[in-house]
Design a protein around this motif. Structure first.
Motif, mmCIF file in Angstrom:
data_model
loop_
_atom_site.group_PDB
_atom_site.id
_atom_site.type_symbol
_atom_site.label_atom_id
_atom_site.label_comp_id
_atom_site.label_asym_id
_atom_site.label_seq_id
_atom_site.Cartn_x
_atom_site.Cartn_y
_atom_site.Cartn_z
ATOM 1 N N SER A 147 0.829 -1.202 0.000
ATOM 2 C CA SER A 147 0.000 0.000 0.000
ATOM 3 C C SER A 147 0.867 1.257 0.000
ATOM 4 O O SER A 147 0.397 2.336 -0.325
ATOM 5 C CB SER A 147 -0.956 0.001 1.196
ATOM 6 N N LYS A 159 4.850 -1.143 2.690
ATOM 7 C CA LYS A 159 3.887 -1.408 3.759
ATOM 8 C C LYS A 159 2.848 -2.352 3.193
ATOM 9 O O LYS A 159 2.345 -2.142 2.073
ATOM 10 C CB LYS A 159 3.251 -0.093 4.201
ATOM 11 N N ARG A 160 2.546 -3.398 3.918
ATOM 12 C CA ARG A 160 1.567 -4.389 3.464
ATOM 13 C C ARG A 160 0.519 -4.545 4.554
ATOM 14 O O ARG A 160 0.828 -4.888 5.695
ATOM 15 C CB ARG A 160 2.282 -5.722 3.224
ATOM 16 N N ASP A 161 -0.742 -4.290 4.204
ATOM 17 C CA ASP A 161 -1.833 -4.517 5.152
ATOM 18 C C ASP A 161 -2.213 -5.982 5.059
ATOM 19 O O ASP A 161 -3.006 -6.377 4.215
ATOM 20 C CB ASP A 161 -3.029 -3.621 4.818
ATOM 21 N N THR A 166 -0.318 -5.261 10.094
ATOM 22 C CA THR A 166 0.295 -4.399 9.087
ATOM 23 C C THR A 166 1.794 -4.641 9.153
ATOM 24 O O THR A 166 2.389 -4.578 10.232
ATOM 25 C CB THR A 166 -0.024 -2.926 9.386
ATOM 26 N N GLU A 167 2.375 -4.961 8.001
ATOM 27 C CA GLU A 167 3.774 -5.356 7.988
ATOM 28 C C GLU A 167 4.613 -4.414 7.133
ATOM 29 O O GLU A 167 4.102 -3.795 6.209
ATOM 30 C CB GLU A 167 3.901 -6.774 7.423
ATOM 31 N N SER B 189 6.207 -5.748 12.105
ATOM 32 C CA SER B 189 4.832 -6.230 12.045
ATOM 33 C C SER B 189 4.034 -5.637 13.195
ATOM 34 O O SER B 189 4.461 -5.689 14.345
ATOM 35 C CB SER B 189 4.821 -7.762 12.126
ATOM 36 N N GLN B 190 2.934 -5.040 12.853
ATOM 37 C CA GLN B 190 2.082 -4.393 13.855
ATOM 38 C C GLN B 190 0.736 -5.121 13.844
ATOM 39 O O GLN B 190 -0.041 -4.949 12.903
ATOM 40 C CB GLN B 190 1.897 -2.922 13.455
ATOM 41 N N ARG B 192 -3.051 -6.088 14.184
ATOM 42 C CA ARG B 192 -4.227 -5.226 14.121
ATOM 43 C C ARG B 192 -4.845 -5.103 15.502
ATOM 44 O O ARG B 192 -4.903 -6.064 16.255
ATOM 45 C CB ARG B 192 -5.234 -5.863 13.147
ATOM 46 N N HIS B 245 -8.202 0.664 6.100
ATOM 47 C CA HIS B 245 -8.477 -0.186 4.944
ATOM 48 C C HIS B 245 -8.948 -1.585 5.336
ATOM 49 O O HIS B 245 -9.699 -2.231 4.603
ATOM 50 C CB HIS B 245 -7.225 -0.284 4.066
ATOM 51 N N SER B 246 -8.536 -2.054 6.521
ATOM 52 C CA SER B 246 -8.918 -3.417 6.921
ATOM 53 C C SER B 246 -10.428 -3.557 7.123
ATOM 54 O O SER B 246 -10.939 -4.660 7.235
ATOM 55 C CB SER B 246 -8.178 -3.818 8.198
#
Lengths: 262, 321
Positions: A147, A159-161, A166-167, B189-190, B192, B245-246
């Motif tokens: 994204s 950035k990848r959702d 989120t990575e 990595s975060q 959600r 967006h999720s």
């Protein structure tokens, strides 16, 4: 730097899309266009080129029937430098596995590419697997569903959702990148772009040009089959009420209760 | 009977519901073998859960060499497990959750083992006959894989999970991960944030808001909580920065197929319909009586979503008391 962007010609999602009698997608009877989601790939490829400087070339590759050349033209109008249209009757009805084979061979011939950019999915089949398959076939890292895209020299960071997180993904070129519709609005072709596109190189390749055996692609050798396509029955017209003096909420609550949702 | 590999969908060892749906489907095709790619220390705990849903075998693949990289190492691990099963009692199919990562794993795996791939199945019956919903939900397809071991990714809510005890024999499997699979690194990595509401793709009821909310999702959330529903959003609401967006339902977001879908302040563009059109019951609230969403609904209210949803949520909450 050499960038290849993969673009697909798809039936217009807002038109009345249909299947042929052999259960393949009708790609002729319905108006087609460059897949909206591939416009984001073209945009990111152009932005990376603009950042990298003059010696970067962006080539758009498209597999599809005669009319699919329109998708390549659109990419040229947006600003890519060169177009390649792979067209061969034998390709019709290919599944994702065969598509990725043709694409891999075309990219190899067009390359060597430092960066192969794809959209997140096509708007017709919406499988989202071709970028991963392409990476597998070319033995390249996949940096997919980005994204936000950042490049520095041969380093790519996105950035990848993901599904649950989120990575931030990092890798070194060459690699396969796919971008989402969150990556940045795609530009419209300018008048100048449209005029310039007419003079840009646009090559047409057949399967023999890229060394793919016609017997390895197409409907008859697809690794999956579609046995039946059934249009969804139209929804029966529902009840519509106008909200007056909170009558809407009452009617809605009664409807939900009658359907046992509350 | 041949094995059916089922890739367990989990977050740090917490098994997600679609796993149980996949196990239920797997029983129609052969003997379910669940594959846990995660921390080896959590293997026993995860095994108990999948055993209760019919897993005859549980392969535990420790992810020390896997978790730091995107997709490719998992595909390699599954390839090696598939080869092992094939040389044993046979392999009938590989079922993978239809998440974005799951589909990419399936894509690489299909090339690796020379097998056909079907994605986003909403049903899989005996003989591997799959059903898919395509063209924004306007067509239903049935089909099957005709070469190699069928690889099928299955969408959430495609089966009612059935509890039935399997043997649950745990087998640790050491996958060999190549260097070329370790090139796309997960640098950060975060996870959600938990919303306390059901998962969007798994929820029985979804309440979504669009442009018509004007950015105020309180009525949407209030209605969702009254119904025990998940919250969704249209692309317009996401593009405006009102929701992450999720939460997006639609062509480029999540596809949902709940029992009840409530669309509030959403006009109903084709891109949104692609994500919700197969919902069993559809309700819309919109102040524009010409909005195309009303063509889809079982029940519609032409009115202001703030007043309608707030009053309806109050009424529903009162009924519960």
């Amino acid at each position: 730097m050499n960038i290849v962007v993969c673009v697909k010609y798809v039936p217009d999602a807002t038109a009345d899309r249909q299947f042929e009698s052999d259960n393949t997608v009708d790609r002729v009877g319905v108006d087609g266009l460059l897949s909206e989601l591939d416009e984001y790939a073209v945009e990111q490829a152009l932005q990376i080129k603009e950042k990298a400087g003059d010696d970067t070339e962006v080539t758009a590759v498209c597999i599809g029937p005669e009319k699919a050349v329109d998708a390549v033209r659109k990419a040229l109008q947006m600003g890519v430098d060169k177009g390649i249209h792979v067209v061969d009757d034998a390709i019709a009805g290919s599944d994702a596995v065969a598509t990725s084979l043709v694409l891999a061979k075309a990219v190899e011939k067009a390359g060597p590419a430092d960066l192969i950019v794809c959209g997140m999915a096509s708007t017709d089949a919406v499988m989202s697997v071709v970028p991963a398959m392409l990476a597998e076939r070319l033995d390249l890292p996949q940096v997919t569903l980005a994204s936000v895209v950042e490049t520095q020299g041969d380093q790519v960071r996105v950035k990848r959702d993901g599904d649950t997180a989120t990575e931030v993904i990092g890798a070194t070129m060459p690699l396969v990148l796919s971008v989402t519709d969150q990556s940045g609005e795609a530009r419209y072709p300018s008048f100048k772009g449209i005029m310039a596109a007419q003079k840009k190189p646009l090559e047409t390749w057949s399967l023999s040009n890229i060394g793919v055996d016609a017997g390895d692609v197409g409907l008859s050798v697809a690794w999956t089959e579609v046995d039946e396509t059934t249009p969804r029955p139209p929804r029966t017209a529902g009840e519509i009420v106008k909200d007056e003096d909170s009558s809407g909420a009452t009617a809605l609550t009664e409807f939900l209760a009658a359907k046992k949702f509350i | 009977m041949s094995e059916v590999l089922v890739l367990i969908d989990h977050v740090d060892g917490a098994v997600r519901k679609p796993t149980y749906e996949l196990l239920t489907i797997a029983k129609r095709l052969g003997e379910p073998s669940a594959v846990f790619i995660g921390s080896g220390a959590q293997g026993a705990e995860v095994a108990e859960k999948v055993k209760a849903h019919g897993a005859e075998k549980v392969y535990v693949v420790d992810d020390a060499q896997i978790k730091g990289y995107l997709v490719a190492p998992k595909a390699e691990a599954l390839q090696q497990l598939a080869e092992k099963a094939q040389s044993g009692g046979g392999l009938a199919a590989i079922l993978i959750p239809s998440t974005s990562e799951g589909k990419e794993i399936a894509g690489r795996l299909a090339i690796k083992i020379g097998s056909g791939l079907i994605t986003d199945a909403v049903d899989v019956q005996e003989g591997g006959v799959t059903t898919q919903s395509v063209f924004a939900g306007n067509f239903t397809l049935t089909g099957k894989v005709t070469k190699g071991t069928p690889i099928i990714t299955v969408k959430p809510n495609s089966a009612a999970p059935e509890e039935s005890a399997g043997a649950g024999a745990v087998e640790e499997f050491a996958a060999t991960i190549s260097d070329s699979a370790k090139k796309a690194q997960i640098v950060a990595s975060q996870p959600r944030k938990a919303t306390g509401r059901p998962e969007l793709t798994e929820a029985a009821i979804v309440v979504s808001g669009g442009r018509g909310t004007g950015g105020n999702f309180e009525p949407i959330e209030g209605m969702a909580d009254a119904l025990g529903a998940a919250v969704g959003a249209s692309r317009a609401a996401v593009d405006s920065g009102w929701m992450p967006h999720s939460f997006q339902v639609g062509q480029t977001g999540k596809t949902v197929s709940p029992q009840l879908y409530v669309a509030a302040g959403i006009s109903g563009a084709i891109q949104h319909r692609a994500g919700m059109q197969t919902s069993k019951t559809i309700v819309a609230v919109n102040k524009d009586e010409e909005a195309p969403i009303f063509e889809l609904v079982d029940f519609g209210v032409v009115g202001d979503l703030n007043t309608v949803l707030s009053a309806a949520a109050d009424a529903i909450n009162q009924r519960k008391d």
